[in-house]
Design a protein around this motif. Structure first.
Motif, mmCIF file in Angstrom:
data_model
loop_
_atom_site.group_PDB
_atom_site.id
_atom_site.type_symbol
_atom_site.label_atom_id
_atom_site.label_comp_id
_atom_site.label_asym_id
_atom_site.label_seq_id
_atom_site.Cartn_x
_atom_site.Cartn_y
_atom_site.Cartn_z
ATOM 1 N N GLY A 333 0.776 -1.226 0.000
ATOM 2 C CA GLY A 333 0.000 0.000 0.000
ATOM 3 C C GLY A 333 0.804 1.271 0.000
ATOM 4 O O GLY A 333 0.280 2.346 -0.281
ATOM 5 N N ILE A 334 2.110 1.188 0.335
ATOM 6 C CA ILE A 334 2.944 2.386 0.328
ATOM 7 C C ILE A 334 4.226 2.097 -0.434
ATOM 8 O O ILE A 334 4.713 0.973 -0.448
ATOM 9 C CB ILE A 334 3.270 2.870 1.761
ATOM 10 N N PRO A 335 4.806 3.120 -1.101
ATOM 11 C CA PRO A 335 6.052 2.891 -1.833
ATOM 12 C C PRO A 335 7.245 2.826 -0.888
ATOM 13 O O PRO A 335 7.233 3.372 0.215
ATOM 14 C CB PRO A 335 6.149 4.115 -2.749
ATOM 15 N N HIS A 336 8.281 2.123 -1.328
ATOM 16 C CA HIS A 336 9.547 2.155 -0.613
ATOM 17 C C HIS A 336 10.666 2.051 -1.631
ATOM 18 O O HIS A 336 10.439 1.729 -2.800
ATOM 19 C CB HIS A 336 9.648 1.056 0.440
ATOM 20 N N GLY A 337 11.878 2.315 -1.194
ATOM 21 C CA GLY A 337 13.016 2.302 -2.098
ATOM 22 C C GLY A 337 14.291 2.586 -1.349
ATOM 23 O O GLY A 337 14.345 2.481 -0.117
ATOM 24 N N PRO A 338 15.349 2.968 -2.063
ATOM 25 C CA PRO A 338 16.639 3.195 -1.414
ATOM 26 C C PRO A 338 16.565 4.332 -0.407
ATOM 27 O O PRO A 338 15.811 5.296 -0.573
ATOM 28 C CB PRO A 338 17.563 3.550 -2.584
ATOM 29 N N HIS A 339 17.342 4.200 0.651
ATOM 30 C CA HIS A 339 17.455 5.276 1.619
ATOM 31 C C HIS A 339 18.184 6.471 0.992
ATOM 32 O O HIS A 339 18.910 6.321 -0.010
ATOM 33 C CB HIS A 339 18.214 4.790 2.845
ATOM 34 N N PRO A 340 18.001 7.667 1.558
ATOM 35 C CA PRO A 340 18.695 8.846 1.021
ATOM 36 C C PRO A 340 20.203 8.630 0.913
ATOM 37 O O PRO A 340 20.845 8.144 1.836
ATOM 38 C CB PRO A 340 18.357 9.923 2.066
ATOM 39 N N GLY A 341 20.726 8.965 -0.250
ATOM 40 C CA GLY A 341 22.149 8.813 -0.512
ATOM 41 C C GLY A 341 22.538 7.486 -1.121
ATOM 42 O O GLY A 341 23.634 7.356 -1.692
ATOM 43 N N ALA A 342 21.656 6.466 -1.033
ATOM 44 C CA ALA A 342 22.014 5.132 -1.510
ATOM 45 C C ALA A 342 22.147 5.082 -3.028
ATOM 46 O O ALA A 342 23.031 4.409 -3.566
ATOM 47 C CB ALA A 342 20.986 4.115 -1.034
ATOM 48 N N VAL A 343 21.263 5.793 -3.735
ATOM 49 C CA VAL A 343 21.336 5.799 -5.201
ATOM 50 C C VAL A 343 22.664 6.395 -5.649
ATOM 51 O O VAL A 343 23.375 5.826 -6.496
ATOM 52 C CB VAL A 343 20.154 6.589 -5.800
ATOM 53 N N GLU A 344 22.997 7.542 -5.086
ATOM 54 C CA GLU A 344 24.242 8.210 -5.476
ATOM 55 C C GLU A 344 25.463 7.346 -5.133
ATOM 56 O O GLU A 344 26.413 7.266 -5.936
ATOM 57 C CB GLU A 344 24.333 9.567 -4.777
ATOM 58 N N ARG A 345 25.452 6.720 -3.972
ATOM 59 C CA ARG A 345 26.590 5.877 -3.567
ATOM 60 C C ARG A 345 26.771 4.677 -4.494
ATOM 61 O O ARG A 345 27.889 4.187 -4.687
ATOM 62 C CB ARG A 345 26.396 5.364 -2.143
ATOM 63 N N SER A 346 25.676 4.191 -5.062
ATOM 64 C CA SER A 346 25.753 2.969 -5.859
ATOM 65 C C SER A 346 26.351 3.183 -7.241
ATOM 66 O O SER A 346 26.891 2.243 -7.837
ATOM 67 C CB SER A 346 24.360 2.348 -6.004
ATOM 68 N N ILE A 347 26.258 4.417 -7.753
ATOM 69 C CA ILE A 347 26.722 4.678 -9.125
ATOM 70 C C ILE A 347 28.237 4.475 -9.197
ATOM 71 O O ILE A 347 29.001 5.014 -8.396
ATOM 72 C CB ILE A 347 26.332 6.107 -9.557
ATOM 73 N N GLY A 348 28.637 3.663 -10.148
ATOM 74 C CA GLY A 348 30.052 3.363 -10.338
ATOM 75 C C GLY A 348 30.538 2.130 -9.605
ATOM 76 O O GLY A 348 31.638 1.639 -9.879
#
Length: 385
Positions: A333-348
């Motif tokens: 019923g609710i969205p979820h996803g990466p914690h703040p900063g996780a997307v940026e940390r994952s790149i590369g």
């Protein structure tokens, strides 16, 4: 089970005379599921498997519900569950619906004075800490860190631990647990694109056989009650069996990850399934190799299922402040996803060493009082900038 197994001595046909060296008969038992339509095993016993001498006390082990209609995300600190000596006493149900129960356990001692049989559910026992031997009426399995032990409902078993330091993540299923059907052909064989194959599945190879009479205590779970029954013969009196319904082991370390140029959806991690939930294994793997890929998962909404993630080891790149033994619950019923900063940390990044078990249920999970003892009440705020 997707394939046939035979252990010990059996006659050349089913349902015919099978005699002991003294000329008396062995006792045949069909051990099956879903009436006569599901997987089954034919076992042969030294004594009648029907000899109940006494039914003793009966008591409830039904979990107490704290939140029945929950839409709040939680983090549970699983290693805060207190170790207990007895295997059954140590089992703490933290999440439950009418289809399954998710249990944490930290037993210190082996089962010695009784045998156990769960007639309500198949049990999938994940070994987070500990080594030992699962002893069953249909043979034994050694286990270690990272093993899944699949115990079909109705199997009588004991569990022996080598030390007192044990941590288990257990899923009880009211429906039979199978390997994913999309990884099997119509004969039941695991296909070439499957992330594991029959060679990875460990079947019982050691069969304990006792021809003993006496008083043998079996604790039977039925409709969330434990019923203590005294049998007149040792339940491990099987001289042989064959069929498809037996306990087996599979190591999460033998799961071969499926990767791609861009982020792959959770079903590629699927390891087991029922008609009411799935179990997935997240294992060390290479990240996506598109030049502009984002290895972290995208935000997504759980519209039709609750997501439970049990963190085993490594650095789970989509989460902040997660340790081994933690459980995250992201309800439908609710969205979820990466914690703040996780997307940026994952790149590369090129690979991950994370290890985790995920359970996605198709019905909402209720949160128990045991879960609230180890719950982080502010976890749902952890996505705020």
């Amino acid at each position: 089970m997707p394939f046939y197994h035979k252990l010990g001595n059996i006659p050349h046909k089913r349902h015919i005379q099978f005699r002991k060296p003294d000329g008396s008969l062995y006792y045949e038992q069909l051990f099956g599921t879903i009436g006569f339509d599901g997987m089954s095993t034919n076992s042969y016993h030294e004594q009648r498997p029907t000899q109940v001498k006494e039914i003793k006390k009966q008591y409830s082990v039904a979990p107490k519900i704290a939140l029945k209609n929950n839409i709040k995300s939680y983090r549970l600190r699983g290693f805060q569950v207190k170790p207990e000596n007895d295997f059954l006493d140590s089992r703490k149900t933290v999440l439950i619906n009418t289809d399954c129960a998710i249990i944490l356990a930290s037993p210190k001692q082996s089962t010695q004075d009784y045998f156990y049989k769960n007639t309500d559910a198949d049990e999938l026992i994940f070994i987070h800490k500990g080594t030992g031997k699962l002893r069953t009426m249909l043979g034994n399995l050694d286990f270690k860190y990272g093993d899944y032990l699949l115990v079909p409902r109705g199997i009588i078993y004991k569990i022996d631990f080598d030390t007192e330091d044990n941590r288990l993540f257990i899923v009880e299923s009211r429906s039979p647990i199978y390997t994913p059907k999309r990884y099997r052909n119509w004969f039941g064989q695991l296909l070439e694109h499957a992330p594991f194959c029959e060679r990875d599945i460990r079947r019982p190879q050691e069969l304990e056989t006792y021809n003993e009479s006496g008083d043998f205590l079996i604790k039977v779970k039925k409709q969330d009650d434990i019923i203590e029954m005294v049998y007149a013969s040792h339940p491990f009196d099987v001289v042989g069996y064959d069929g498809y319904n037996y306990p087996y082991a599979f190591s999460i370390h033998d799961f071969e990850p499926i990767t791609g140029r861009i982020h792959q959806p959770p079903p590629v991690h699927q390891t087991f399934e029922t008609n009411t939930f799935v179990v997935c294994s997240f294992v060390p793997r290479l990240y996506d190799y598109h030049p502009e890929s984002i290895p972290a998962p995208y935000n997504h909404s759980n519209i039709d299922s609750d997501e439970v993630l049990y963190y085993v080891d490594g650095d789970f790149m989509s989460r902040n402040d997660i340790d081994a033994g933690h459980i995250s619950l992201h309800p439908a019923g609710i969205p979820h996803g990466p914690h703040p900063g996780a997307v940026e940390r994952s790149i590369g990044e090129v690979k991950t060493d994370e290890l985790a078990v995920m359970v996605d249920t198709f019905k909402p999970l209720m949160v128990t009082e045991e879960a609230m003892k180890i719950a982080d009440e502010d976890y749902h705020k952890s996505w705020l900038e």
